[in-house]
Design a protein around this motif. Sequence first.
Motif, PDB file in Angstrom:
ATOM      1  N   ILE A  64       0.851  -1.192   0.000  1.00  0.00           N
ATOM      2  CA  ILE A  64       0.000   0.000   0.000  1.00  0.00           C
ATOM      3  C   ILE A  64       0.883   1.237   0.000  1.00  0.00           C
ATOM      4  O   ILE A  64       1.837   1.337   0.789  1.00  0.00           O
ATOM      5  N   GLU A  65       0.562   2.178  -0.872  1.00  0.00           N
ATOM      6  CA  GLU A  65       1.250   3.467  -0.904  1.00  0.00           C
ATOM      7  C   GLU A  65       0.197   4.570  -0.888  1.00  0.00           C
ATOM      8  O   GLU A  65      -0.777   4.517  -1.642  1.00  0.00           O
ATOM      9  N   VAL A  66       0.382   5.553  -0.033  1.00  0.00           N
ATOM     10  CA  VAL A  66      -0.464   6.740  -0.002  1.00  0.00           C
ATOM     11  C   VAL A  66       0.393   7.905  -0.477  1.00  0.00           C
ATOM     12  O   VAL A  66       1.484   8.147   0.065  1.00  0.00           O
ATOM     13  N   LEU A  67      -0.097   8.630  -1.485  1.00  0.00           N
ATOM     14  CA  LEU A  67       0.695   9.651  -2.166  1.00  0.00           C
ATOM     15  C   LEU A  67      -0.013  11.002  -2.134  1.00  0.00           C
ATOM     16  O   LEU A  67      -1.233  11.076  -2.308  1.00  0.00           O
ATOM     17  N   ARG A  68       0.755  12.056  -1.920  1.00  0.00           N
ATOM     18  CA  ARG A  68       0.208  13.414  -1.920  1.00  0.00           C
ATOM     19  C   ARG A  68       0.619  14.107  -3.223  1.00  0.00           C
ATOM     20  O   ARG A  68       1.798  14.384  -3.439  1.00  0.00           O
ATOM     21  N   PRO A  69      -0.345  14.407  -4.099  1.00  0.00           N
ATOM     22  CA  PRO A  69      -0.005  15.137  -5.318  1.00  0.00           C
ATOM     23  C   PRO A  69       0.343  16.589  -5.009  1.00  0.00           C
ATOM     24  O   PRO A  69      -0.059  17.137  -3.977  1.00  0.00           O
ATOM     25  N   ASP A  70       1.066  17.217  -5.889  1.00  0.00           N
ATOM     26  CA  ASP A  70       1.328  18.646  -5.779  1.00  0.00           C
ATOM     27  C   ASP A  70      -0.002  19.388  -5.784  1.00  0.00           C
ATOM     28  O   ASP A  70      -0.911  19.069  -6.546  1.00  0.00           O
ATOM     29  N   ALA A  71      -0.117  20.399  -4.951  1.00  0.00           N
ATOM     30  CA  ALA A  71      -1.385  21.122  -4.805  1.00  0.00           C
ATOM     31  C   ALA A  71      -1.846  21.716  -6.128  1.00  0.00           C
ATOM     32  O   ALA A  71      -3.058  21.842  -6.367  1.00  0.00           O
ATOM     33  N   ALA A  72      -0.916  22.049  -6.994  1.00  0.00           N
ATOM     34  CA  ALA A  72      -1.295  22.649  -8.274  1.00  0.00           C
ATOM     35  C   ALA A  72      -2.093  21.680  -9.134  1.00  0.00           C
ATOM     36  O   ALA A  72      -2.900  22.114  -9.975  1.00  0.00           O
ATOM     37  N   LEU A  73      -1.883  20.385  -8.944  1.00  0.00           N
ATOM     38  CA  LEU A  73      -2.611  19.388  -9.733  1.00  0.00           C
ATOM     39  C   LEU A  73      -4.083  19.335  -9.358  1.00  0.00           C
ATOM     40  O   LEU A  73      -4.895  18.780 -10.100  1.00  0.00           O
ATOM     41  N   LEU A  74      -4.437  19.902  -8.201  1.00  0.00           N
ATOM     42  CA  LEU A  74      -5.825  19.866  -7.739  1.00  0.00           C
ATOM     43  C   LEU A  74      -6.613  21.114  -8.149  1.00  0.00           C
ATOM     44  O   LEU A  74      -7.791  21.234  -7.799  1.00  0.00           O
ATOM     45  N   ASP A  75      -5.969  22.015  -8.870  1.00  0.00           N
ATOM     46  CA  ASP A  75      -6.663  23.235  -9.292  1.00  0.00           C
ATOM     47  C   ASP A  75      -7.938  22.906 -10.063  1.00  0.00           C
ATOM     48  O   ASP A  75      -7.927  22.089 -10.988  1.00  0.00           O
ATOM     49  N   GLY A  76      -9.036  23.540  -9.652  1.00  0.00           N
ATOM     50  CA  GLY A  76     -10.310  23.335 -10.333  1.00  0.00           C
ATOM     51  C   GLY A  76     -11.116  22.159  -9.825  1.00  0.00           C
ATOM     52  O   GLY A  76     -12.285  22.011 -10.204  1.00  0.00           O
ATOM     53  N   TRP A  77     -10.533  21.339  -8.945  1.00  0.00           N
ATOM     54  CA  TRP A  77     -11.258  20.173  -8.422  1.00  0.00           C
ATOM     55  C   TRP A  77     -12.190  20.608  -7.286  1.00  0.00           C
ATOM     56  O   TRP A  77     -11.797  21.351  -6.400  1.00  0.00           O
ATOM     57  N   VAL A  78     -13.420  20.135  -7.342  1.00  0.00           N
ATOM     58  CA  VAL A  78     -14.403  20.422  -6.301  1.00  0.00           C
ATOM     59  C   VAL A  78     -14.835  19.095  -5.673  1.00  0.00           C
ATOM     60  O   VAL A  78     -15.360  18.227  -6.366  1.00  0.00           O
ATOM     61  N   PRO A  79     -14.620  18.890  -4.381  1.00  0.00           N
ATOM     62  CA  PRO A  79     -15.040  17.641  -3.738  1.00  0.00           C
ATOM     63  C   PRO A  79     -16.530  17.411  -3.894  1.00  0.00           C
ATOM     64  O   PRO A  79     -17.328  18.363  -3.841  1.00  0.00           O
TER      65      PRO A  79
END
Length: 294
Positions: free
Chosen positions: A258-273
């Motif tokens: 199992i690996e848990v990974l944190r993407p760069d915050a810039a990759l989440l631009d425009g994403w709405v939960p």
Amino acid sequence: MTSRTESATTVAPTASKAAAAYQATQGGALDVDRAFYDRFAGVRHELVDSFEIPIRSGRAWTVPQGHLCRIVTVEGPQVGDLNVWNLHDPRERMWAARTRQLQRAHLSTYDRVWSTLPFLRPLLTVTADTLAEYGVDGDGGRVHDLLGTRCDPYVNRMLTGEDFDFHCHSNLVRAVLPYGLTEFDVHDVLNVFQCTGLNDDDQYFMKDCPARVGDHFEFFAETDLLCALSTCPGGDLSVPLWGPDARDPLDVCHPLGIEVLRPDAALLDGWVPPVRAAYRNLHGMRRPEFAEGG
């Protein structure tokens, strides 16, 4: 055991396909922004947690919202039974039946796992699947299924008269106890790396796991998640679990990583939960007047 090359022969349909009951319309709830999830491919992400789940055991872990989780075959083919909950409210959990309807019975890249009522929203979205090209084999088998559920000691005793407490159900129960959950919280699973289908008699079948060392199944957490995974005691399922040819498949069991990974915050631009379902939960308590006749 058949090789992946031998088994992954896509078969043409023998009849015209009926239309899917639930279909995505552009901009609708089932329409996935593939370009957004493609951002995570081929990019190095920060590793925030990693561990191995030994054979015939289970473990639970958390995946923060906006992070990736990768399940990896670290030593060889191995089936894993996955459960998923909303970390902050475990009453919201993976809904296998509705996911089969809204997505399909075998998940791959861009498919989502949906949560139970009254929440009904994506808990996760599949972002990478190294077995995506397996397709449909000559028996109609596909991988990563929602058709079957976890093996359990209750069915085992019913079929064999023997007790064995390291089935996937038991492994998942032990895994979630530290998080305050119980056997009643364990639910129908996503069988990661498992190859299954329905035969000509509409009966569920399982085949040898086609995964090899280094294969992985990756997903994006749409909300804070509690996940639990069991390394199935059947291993790669090349040995029958029941019937006249059944034996202990210990020699075909492997751990899963199992690996848990944190993407760069810039990759989440425009994403709405995703938000929970907009329905007001009235269920017709105020009965309308229906016109009769004519």
